[in-house]
Design a protein around this motif. Structure first.
Motif, short mmCIF file in Angstrom:
data_model
loop_
_atom_site.label_atom_id
_atom_site.label_comp_id
_atom_site.label_asym_id
_atom_site.label_seq_id
_atom_site.Cartn_x
_atom_site.Cartn_y
_atom_site.Cartn_z
N UNK A 6 -2.63 2.43 -1.23
CA UNK A 6 -2.72 0.96 -1.19
C UNK A 6 -1.78 0.24 -2.16
N UNK A 7 -1.61 0.77 -3.37
CA UNK A 7 -0.77 0.08 -4.35
C UNK A 7 0.69 0.02 -3.91
N UNK A 8 1.14 1.06 -3.20
CA UNK A 8 2.53 1.09 -2.76
C UNK A 8 2.79 0.07 -1.65
N UNK A 9 1.76 -0.28 -0.90
CA UNK A 9 1.93 -1.31 0.12
C UNK A 9 1.75 -2.70 -0.49
N UNK A 10 0.83 -2.85 -1.41
CA UNK A 10 0.56 -4.17 -2.00
C UNK A 10 1.74 -4.65 -2.84
N UNK A 11 2.42 -3.74 -3.53
CA UNK A 11 3.52 -4.17 -4.40
C UNK A 11 4.64 -4.85 -3.62
N UNK A 12 4.74 -4.58 -2.32
CA UNK A 12 5.79 -5.21 -1.52
C UNK A 12 5.60 -6.72 -1.43
N UNK A 13 4.37 -7.17 -1.51
CA UNK A 13 4.10 -8.59 -1.58
C UNK A 13 4.35 -9.13 -2.97
N UNK A 14 4.05 -8.33 -3.98
CA UNK A 14 4.11 -8.79 -5.37
C UNK A 14 5.49 -8.72 -5.99
N UNK A 15 6.40 -7.96 -5.40
CA UNK A 15 7.75 -7.87 -5.97
C UNK A 15 8.47 -9.21 -5.94
N UNK A 72 -5.69 -1.65 -10.55
CA UNK A 72 -4.67 -2.58 -11.07
C UNK A 72 -3.65 -1.87 -11.94
N UNK A 73 -4.09 -0.89 -12.72
CA UNK A 73 -3.14 -0.19 -13.61
C UNK A 73 -2.15 0.65 -12.80
N UNK A 74 -2.61 1.20 -11.70
CA UNK A 74 -1.73 1.99 -10.84
C UNK A 74 -0.71 1.07 -10.17
N UNK A 75 -1.16 -0.08 -9.70
CA UNK A 75 -0.23 -1.01 -9.09
C UNK A 75 0.80 -1.50 -10.11
N UNK A 76 0.35 -1.77 -11.34
CA UNK A 76 1.28 -2.23 -12.37
C UNK A 76 2.34 -1.16 -12.66
N UNK A 77 1.92 0.10 -12.66
CA UNK A 77 2.87 1.19 -12.90
C UNK A 77 3.90 1.27 -11.77
N UNK A 78 3.43 1.21 -10.54
CA UNK A 78 4.37 1.26 -9.42
C UNK A 78 5.28 0.04 -9.41
N UNK A 79 4.77 -1.12 -9.79
CA UNK A 79 5.60 -2.31 -9.86
C UNK A 79 6.74 -2.12 -10.86
N UNK A 80 6.42 -1.53 -12.00
CA UNK A 80 7.47 -1.27 -13.00
C UNK A 80 8.53 -0.33 -12.44
#
Length: 291
Positions: free
Chosen positions: A282-291, A209-217
């Motif tokens: 995985x985080x780089x693909x998941x963030x596309x849904x979360x953006x 989750x922390x990696x995804x949050x970083x990429x989201x930022x």
């Protein structure tokens, strides 16, 4: 030289000029290195040794040998890109990762050539292959490891070749390209879990989750984190190309041998289809849904 931009000279004048240039050239290759010497073409072009009487075996050998050469270049670029990321030098890494994505495109096209082999043609030469299988490619395995798909069980097919085994064991223990990117984000002030910074590198990272949050930022404020934003897109380009390579592989195998077991004892198409579900970043693909 032509006086017309973009248009080569034609006619007798061009031929005469070319002939004169040819005769003036230094052609004493006993004293200097020739094209064939530089590329070691004698060794390369004499490295094909078909074992069957089948015409199509040459295609099979050349396709796999050229793929191994492209993989050698891909590894050369991936190792260097990982080191650049480790040293916080991202611009050179961008060029290297772009090159690897283009190499993957070449590997996809190689499967298209092999797909011209029909099932009867392959069946005629298959008994001569023994237990040899692309599954045993140590270069492919290192590509998987450097991209983060770590699995110690995949060392077993290489146990009979100590030099390859040692290389793969080192690759298994070394942080992947994506691991180094996550560590870079931590160095640049993102709140990354400590477990992502120092861990057992022989295991895949898994989602965090922390990696995804970083990429989201990064993706929400690309102008403030442009280098990381570009790095993320280079990773997505690379995985996109890698997925296409995998898909073309499984499609070609099914087209040529159906659901027979692989020559190396693997499940063949069934195993290759499972690999299509592996997600490297995985985080780089998941963030596309979360953006």
């Amino acid at each position: 030289m032509s006086n017309h931009k973009g248009c080569p000279m034609s006619g007798a004048g061009a031929t005469e000029t070319s002939d004169a240039s040819w005769h003036d050239a230094q052609m004493d290759f006993a004293k200097d290195m020739s094209y064939g010497d530089y590329l070691a073409l004698d060794q390369i072009l004499n490295a094909q040794h078909p074992l069957s009487p089948e015409h199509n075996e040459m295609l099979f050998i050349v396709q796999h040998q050229t793929s191994e050469l492209w993989m050698k270049l891909a590894l050369h670029e991936l190792r260097a890109a990982r080191e650049c990321v480790r040293q916080d030098q991202l611009p050179p890494a961008f060029k290297m990762l772009t090159r690897v994505s283009r190499i993957m495109e070449q590997l996809v096209q190689a499967w298209n050539v092999l797909a011209t082999m029909t099932p009867p043609e392959y069946s005629a030469m298959r008994p001569y292959l023994g237990m040899s299988s692309g599954f045993q490619s140590f270069q492919y395995r290192e590509i998987e490891f450097i991209l983060g798909n770590k699995n110690a069980a995949m060392l077993r097919p290489h146990a009979h070749q100590p030099q390859h085994l040692a290389l793969l064991e080192e690759a298994l223990r070394t942080p992947s390209l994506y691991d180094e990117a996550i560590r870079l984000m931590a160095r640049r002030g993102f709140a990354i879990d400590a477990a992502c910074i120092e861990r057992d590198w022989t295991r895949p990272a898994g989602e965090n989750a922390s990696v995804e949050a970083a990429w989201l930022e990064v993706y929400r404020k690309p102008e403030a984190h442009w280098e990381l934003y570009e790095l993320g897109e280079k990773f997505v380009d690379l995985e996109d190309a890698f997925r296409q390579w995998r898909f073309r592989h499984v499609t070609t195998v099914e087209r040529v041998i159906g659901f027979k077991r692989g020559t190396g004892g693997t499940e063949g198409v069934s195993y290759l289809r499972k690999m299509l579900d592996v997600v490297l970043f995985p985080e780089l693909w998941k963030l596309r849904t979360d953006l």
